[in-house]
Design an enzyme around this catalytic site. Sequence first.
Site, PDB file in Angstrom:
ATOM      1  CD1 TRP A 172      82.030  17.645  18.432  1.00 51.62           C
ATOM      2  CD2 TRP A 172      83.721  16.331  17.775  1.00 51.62           C
ATOM      3  NE1 TRP A 172      83.205  18.318  18.697  1.00 51.62           N
ATOM      4  CE2 TRP A 172      84.267  17.531  18.293  1.00 51.62           C
ATOM      5  CE3 TRP A 172      84.597  15.361  17.303  1.00 51.62           C
ATOM      6  CZ2 TRP A 172      85.627  17.783  18.355  1.00 51.62           C
ATOM      7  CZ3 TRP A 172      85.969  15.611  17.345  1.00 51.62           C
ATOM      8  CH2 TRP A 172      86.480  16.808  17.875  1.00 51.62           C
ATOM      9  CE1 TYR A 218      89.019  19.237  15.359  1.00 52.61           C
ATOM     10  CE2 TYR A 218      89.840  17.174  14.442  1.00 52.61           C
ATOM     11  CZ  TYR A 218      90.079  18.385  15.073  1.00 52.61           C
ATOM     12  OH  TYR A 218      91.362  18.746  15.414  1.00 52.61           O
ATOM     13  CG  ASP A 266      83.293  21.215  20.784  1.00 54.17           C
ATOM     14  OD1 ASP A 266      84.071  20.501  20.139  1.00 54.17           O
ATOM     15  OD2 ASP A 266      83.666  22.020  21.670  1.00 54.17           O
TER      16      ASP A 266
END
Length: 496
Positions: free
Chosen positions: A428, A432, A448
Amino acid sequence: MFDADAAYLALKAHDARFDGVLFVGVTSTGVYCRPICRVRTPRRENCRFFASAAQAEAAAFRPCLKCRPEIAPGGGIAWSVMDASRTLAHQAAAWLDRHADVRGDTSIQALARTLGITDRHLRRIFATEHGVTPLQYLQTRRLLLAKQLLTDTTLPITQVALASGFGSLRRFNAAFIERYRLNPTALRRRAGPRTPSAEALTLQLAYREPYDRHAMLRFLAQRAIPGVEHVEVEGSAPGIRRSLRVGPPGREASGWLQVRFVEGKPLVQVQLAPQFADSSAALIRAVRRWLDLDAMPDVIEQALHELPGAGTRLPGSLDAFELAVRAVLGQQVTVAAARTLATRLVDAYGEPIATPWPGLVSRSFPSPARLAALAPSNLGTLGILRQRCAAILALAQQWDVLQARFNSASPASATIALLESLPGIGPWTAHYIAMRALAWPDAFPPRDVAVLKAMDCNPRDAEQRSQAWRPWRSYAVLRLWGSLGAAPTTPAPITP
């Protein structure tokens, strides 16, 4: 190639959707314009249409002084999994954009090595896709940057030449006269008087509508670190003020910038601290990426029409290291909690900086070197969990390697893999960082929480459904976050 009749209709309509992806050369004047130019529409038989400013200049047209092709939005991101040559050609153009302000000769051989192809193959695929050679493209980028600095600022012409990537004033003058058929001093005179300012360099950048400016500013305001940045969402001149560090390690310049959205026009006004004059080219690119000024909203909307949030843009970053650290601080906590931790970090290890707004912006974000010298216990006293301390220190200590990757033409997947190899950074966080620091349009941070809530499905189904949104999944993520009506909390557990 354009359908010339259709392109002429877009020109007659001053259709802003074609701004930056279509230029018209007028044979009766020798000038090329943006399709939104408000001068009298030329006769059809006098028009030639081009996909880029470089093509127009290669055909011996010079830029219009009224519509100013140099401030037009870029052509967006070309993305394809089927045509490798086209993808390479666009990666090459992006590399040249990043190196346009590098003084002297930019090596086409170095570019070819970066892409892993031969010089000959590079020239062939580049000419096929862009209609010009790499050197012609590079020369156009430098000259248009110089034209913008001559028009918008009062920088001395020698400084304009160097900031635009020319190795000498003689080369600059010769190229300018050859391409535009007037010297730089004459162009500045035609642009009209400018009041010299020791306080700021002021530039303009254009974008395509629709642009949800309030959504962009709200997103950044929710994450703004007090002392580092201040965001005005409402009012007559919404915009952002912040501190910034520019330049390679050991030769960095600290300063500030301000951006404001111009009311009623698709323009952003950018003000830079005077010490950033030599870095103006890099900062123009950075601001365009930060505020996603080159996006093509009509193309994105075709892929994401089922999702609310038309006009949503992808918030990038001006400092990739800062963004990466903030991503780590935001793991598994709310946006407000992440901002609190970032504020503590800045208060403890950021450096004071002079700005025009001492009550709002007064410190810079800590540098990689500053954080790399710390022990985990130093960060632990700020309330940062041990695993995140390790991740932040790893980012700081490996930043030279990471920064080279961020500045290369490597695919985002390679950067994500490198990030995931660091302790405390899982999929993640890596996605990002790629989404915002690389402005990668196809990131889809796995597991997410907010995305899964908005989609009302499990991670496997979410990944499968997201394939229909490629290559604009980053925009889909932002629209899904926005559909919840609040700033999302951060995601699933990180990988140790």
